[in-house]
Enzyme design. Structure first.
Site, PDB file in Angstrom:
ATOM      1  N   ALA A  38      29.631  86.993  76.836  1.00 48.45           N
ATOM      2  CA  ALA A  38      29.010  87.983  77.711  1.00 48.45           C
ATOM      3  C   ALA A  38      29.821  87.998  79.004  1.00 48.45           C
ATOM      4  O   ALA A  38      30.455  87.000  79.364  1.00 48.45           O
ATOM      5  CB  ALA A  38      27.570  87.594  77.990  1.00 48.45           C
ATOM      6  N   GLY A  87      28.653  84.749  73.649  1.00 48.34           N
ATOM      7  CA  GLY A  87      28.189  85.991  73.024  1.00 48.34           C
ATOM      8  C   GLY A  87      29.160  86.538  71.990  1.00 48.34           C
ATOM      9  O   GLY A  87      28.756  87.261  71.082  1.00 48.34           O
ATOM     10  N   GLU A 146      28.432  84.640  68.905  1.00 47.57           N
ATOM     11  CA  GLU A 146      27.127  85.132  68.425  1.00 47.57           C
ATOM     12  C   GLU A 146      27.251  86.507  67.778  1.00 47.57           C
ATOM     13  O   GLU A 146      26.579  86.797  66.783  1.00 47.57           O
ATOM     14  CB  GLU A 146      26.141  85.160  69.600  1.00 47.57           C
ATOM     15  CG  GLU A 146      25.828  83.754  70.102  1.00 47.57           C
ATOM     16  CD  GLU A 146      25.099  83.738  71.431  1.00 47.57           C
ATOM     17  OE1 GLU A 146      25.612  84.322  72.410  1.00 47.57           O
ATOM     18  OE2 GLU A 146      24.002  83.165  71.497  1.00 47.57           O
ATOM     19  N   GLU A 183      28.017  78.023  76.581  1.00 48.05           N
ATOM     20  CA  GLU A 183      27.030  78.433  77.592  1.00 48.05           C
ATOM     21  C   GLU A 183      26.540  77.296  78.479  1.00 48.05           C
ATOM     22  O   GLU A 183      26.315  77.483  79.669  1.00 48.05           O
ATOM     23  CB  GLU A 183      25.817  79.090  76.898  1.00 48.05           C
ATOM     24  CG  GLU A 183      26.066  80.518  76.426  1.00 48.05           C
ATOM     25  CD  GLU A 183      26.598  80.608  75.016  1.00 48.05           C
ATOM     26  OE1 GLU A 183      27.113  79.587  74.475  1.00 48.05           O
ATOM     27  OE2 GLU A 183      26.495  81.698  74.421  1.00 48.05           O
TER      28      GLU A 183
HETATM   29  N1  CO8 Z   1      33.360  87.307  81.345  1.00 45.02           N
HETATM   30  C1  CO8 Z   1      34.099  87.958  82.265  1.00 45.02           C
HETATM   31  N2  CO8 Z   1      35.427  87.835  82.374  1.00 45.02           N
HETATM   32  C2  CO8 Z   1      36.059  87.015  81.520  1.00 45.02           C
HETATM   33  C3  CO8 Z   1      35.363  86.297  80.535  1.00 45.02           C
HETATM   34  C4  CO8 Z   1      33.939  86.478  80.445  1.00 45.02           C
HETATM   35  N3  CO8 Z   1      33.210  85.873  79.515  1.00 45.02           N
HETATM   36  N4  CO8 Z   1      36.234  85.553  79.825  1.00 45.02           N
HETATM   37  C5  CO8 Z   1      37.450  85.807  80.366  1.00 45.02           C
HETATM   38  N5  CO8 Z   1      37.347  86.679  81.381  1.00 45.02           N
HETATM   39  C6  CO8 Z   1      38.416  87.205  82.226  1.00 45.02           C
HETATM   40  C7  CO8 Z   1      38.927  86.157  83.205  1.00 45.02           C
HETATM   41  O1  CO8 Z   1      38.079  86.092  84.349  1.00 45.02           O
HETATM   42  C8  CO8 Z   1      40.297  86.689  83.515  1.00 45.02           C
HETATM   43  O2  CO8 Z   1      40.164  87.752  84.442  1.00 45.02           O
HETATM   44  P1  CO8 Z   1      41.227  87.896  85.654  1.00 45.02           P
HETATM   45  O3  CO8 Z   1      42.555  88.127  84.980  1.00 45.02           O
HETATM   46  O4  CO8 Z   1      40.735  89.093  86.394  1.00 45.02           O
HETATM   47  O5  CO8 Z   1      41.187  86.609  86.406  1.00 45.02           O
HETATM   48  C9  CO8 Z   1      40.747  87.296  82.188  1.00 45.02           C
HETATM   49  O6  CO8 Z   1      39.550  87.502  81.431  1.00 45.02           O
HETATM   50  C10 CO8 Z   1      41.648  86.387  81.398  1.00 45.02           C
HETATM   51  O7  CO8 Z   1      41.021  85.127  81.260  1.00 45.02           O
HETATM   52  P2  CO8 Z   1      41.676  83.731  81.673  1.00 45.02           P
HETATM   53  O8  CO8 Z   1      42.686  83.944  82.747  1.00 45.02           O
HETATM   54  O9  CO8 Z   1      40.571  82.774  81.940  1.00 45.02           O
HETATM   55  O10 CO8 Z   1      42.433  83.376  80.324  1.00 45.02           O
HETATM   56  P3  CO8 Z   1      42.797  81.911  79.786  1.00 45.02           P
HETATM   57  O11 CO8 Z   1      43.700  82.126  78.634  1.00 45.02           O
HETATM   58  O12 CO8 Z   1      43.270  81.025  80.900  1.00 45.02           O
HETATM   59  O13 CO8 Z   1      41.406  81.291  79.273  1.00 45.02           O
HETATM   60  C11 CO8 Z   1      39.295  81.369  78.116  1.00 45.02           C
HETATM   61  C12 CO8 Z   1      40.752  81.893  78.188  1.00 45.02           C
HETATM   62  C13 CO8 Z   1      39.326  79.885  77.749  1.00 45.02           C
HETATM   63  C14 CO8 Z   1      38.612  82.153  76.997  1.00 45.02           C
HETATM   64  C15 CO8 Z   1      38.595  81.569  79.467  1.00 45.02           C
HETATM   65  O14 CO8 Z   1      38.797  82.921  79.881  1.00 45.02           O
HETATM   66  C16 CO8 Z   1      37.122  81.308  79.431  1.00 45.02           C
HETATM   67  O15 CO8 Z   1      36.722  80.161  79.420  1.00 45.02           O
HETATM   68  N6  CO8 Z   1      36.296  82.396  79.439  1.00 45.02           N
HETATM   69  C17 CO8 Z   1      34.873  82.274  79.507  1.00 45.02           C
HETATM   70  C18 CO8 Z   1      34.320  81.883  78.165  1.00 45.02           C
HETATM   71  C19 CO8 Z   1      32.830  81.691  78.254  1.00 45.02           C
HETATM   72  O16 CO8 Z   1      32.321  80.845  78.958  1.00 45.02           O
HETATM   73  N7  CO8 Z   1      32.097  82.515  77.496  1.00 45.02           N
HETATM   74  C20 CO8 Z   1      30.659  82.422  77.430  1.00 45.02           C
HETATM   75  C21 CO8 Z   1      30.023  83.350  78.413  1.00 45.02           C
HETATM   76  S1  CO8 Z   1      28.288  83.140  78.452  1.00 45.02           S
HETATM   77  C22 CO8 Z   1      27.716  84.022  77.137  1.00 45.02           C
HETATM   78  O17 CO8 Z   1      28.476  84.554  76.403  1.00 45.02           O
HETATM   79  C23 CO8 Z   1      26.249  84.095  76.970  1.00 45.02           C
HETATM   80  C24 CO8 Z   1      25.893  85.034  75.825  1.00 45.02           C
HETATM   81  C25 CO8 Z   1      24.440  85.358  75.804  1.00 45.02           C
HETATM   82  C26 CO8 Z   1      24.032  86.232  76.933  1.00 45.02           C
HETATM   83  C27 CO8 Z   1      22.655  86.681  76.772  1.00 45.02           C
HETATM   84  C28 CO8 Z   1      22.042  87.276  77.973  1.00 45.02           C
HETATM   85  C29 CO8 Z   1      22.841  88.231  78.706  1.00 45.02           C
END
Ligand code: CO8
Length: 260
Positions: A66, A111, A114, A134
């Site tokens: 998400a 998400g 999921e 999460e």
């Molecule tokens: N949301 C928003 N932006 C994101 C997300 C995300 N989930 N994941 C990555 N991005 C963005 C980064 O902020 C970055 O943006 P910018 O270039 O502007 O800084 C861009 O994508 C590229 O990402 P990274 O630079 O971080 O890329 P890396 O290769 O270094 O890392 C990862 C890749 C490991 C995937 C890393 O991006 C990461 O850890 N992302 C988050 C993953 C995460 O925690 N996902 C779970 C989110 S919570 C969730 O999904 C809950 C679901 C249920 C919700 C129900 C109610 C709403």
């Protein structure tokens, strides 16, 4: 409808849906979820479409979860509503009546994992990474991860993934049954299309009822599930496709199903 966050195309009986926000690793905003709802509702209603393939835009991510920018804004009331609305879209995908194949072409986290879990089957590229991170953000999975993951891979392994928040490789996902197959990235779509083609030659109603029998049967005691199966079996016996399928076999020819 013009989409901003997804790509949607229908070709050769397949609905292709691509979550397309590669700069944010295809993170799911609410607007993205609404577009997914629109596309999958279209697929559900279009009898010419027999299967769907869901993937992520770019070469790095299926869906990295998400959108954390939106998540950061949620309070107790909006967070619950947010999760509910998203869950309804995943329910639509799971119970579409047509198989949805997830092509996991990179990160499938939170998400994103999921979303893949709601699909009928999952193929992963060799470099894919999956997980439910999460708890690292101070939340629990909200799009069905605590429920569908444990039903698919078992309670112990699901607990480990959900409580550690660690990512696993495609090979590990295959070992625990989280994905059906691991294929080289360049072959992912072709493999999904080959599976879709095998399904498309089968009787549409039989495919739909089989999907329903498995999905609904998982939620009820065995005796109820078997009763459901017998009832749907009986319903199949009243279809023109059953007459055609059995006749074609006995006449040693290919069946021509009409979905009737
Ligand atoms: N949301 C928003 N932006 C994101 C997300 C995300 N989930 N994941 C990555 N991005 C963005 C980064 O902020 C970055 O943006 P910018 O270039 O502007 O800084 C861009 O994508 C590229 O990402 P990274 O630079 O971080 O890329 P890396 O290769 O270094 O890392 C990862 C890749 C490991 C995937 C890393 O991006 C990461 O850890 N992302 C988050 C993953 C995460 O925690 N996902 C779970 C989110 S919570 C969730 O999904 C809950 C679901 C249920 C919700 C129900 C109610 C709403």
């Amino acid at each position: 409808m013009a989409f901003e966050n997804i790509l949607f195309e229908k070709k050769n009986g397949i609905g292709y849906v691509t979550v397309n926000r590669p700069k944010a690793l295809n993170a799911l905003t609410m607007a993205t979820m609404e577009e997914l709802r629109t596309a999958f509702t279209d697929i559900q209603r279009d009898s010419a479409v027999r299967t769907a393939i869901l993937t992520g835009g770019g070469d790095k991510a299926f869906v990295a979860g998400a959108d954390i920018n939106e998540l950061a804004q949620q309070d107790a009331v909006s967070g619950k509503a947010f999760a509910h609305r998203g869950q309804a879209v995943l329910d639509l995908i799971e119970n579409l009546g047509k198989p949805v194949i997830a092509c996991i072409n990179g990160f499938a986290l939170g998400g994103g994992c999921e979303l893949a879990l709601a699909c009928t089957m999952r193929l992963a590229s060799e470099s894919a990474k999956l997980g439910q991170p999460e708890v690292k953000l101070g939340i629990v999975p909200g799009y069905g991860g605590t429920q569908r993951l444990s039903r698919l891979v078992g309670k112990g392994v699901a607990m480990q993934l959900v409580l550690t928040g660690e990512m696993i490789s495609a090979q590990e996902a295959l070992r625990i049954g989280l994905v059906n197959e691991v294929v080289p990235a360049g072959e992912l779509m072709a493999r999904a299309e080959a599976i879709a083609a095998k399904i498309a030659v089968n009787a549409p109603l039989a495919v739909q009822y089989a999907l329903e029998a498995v999905n609904r049967g998982m939620e009820v005691p065995l005796a109820e599930g078997l009763f459901l199966e017998a009832t749907l079996f009986g319903a199949c016996c009243a279809t023109a496709d059953k007459t055609e399928g059995t006749s074609a076999f006995l006449e040693k020819r290919a069946a021509q199903f009409q979905g009737k």
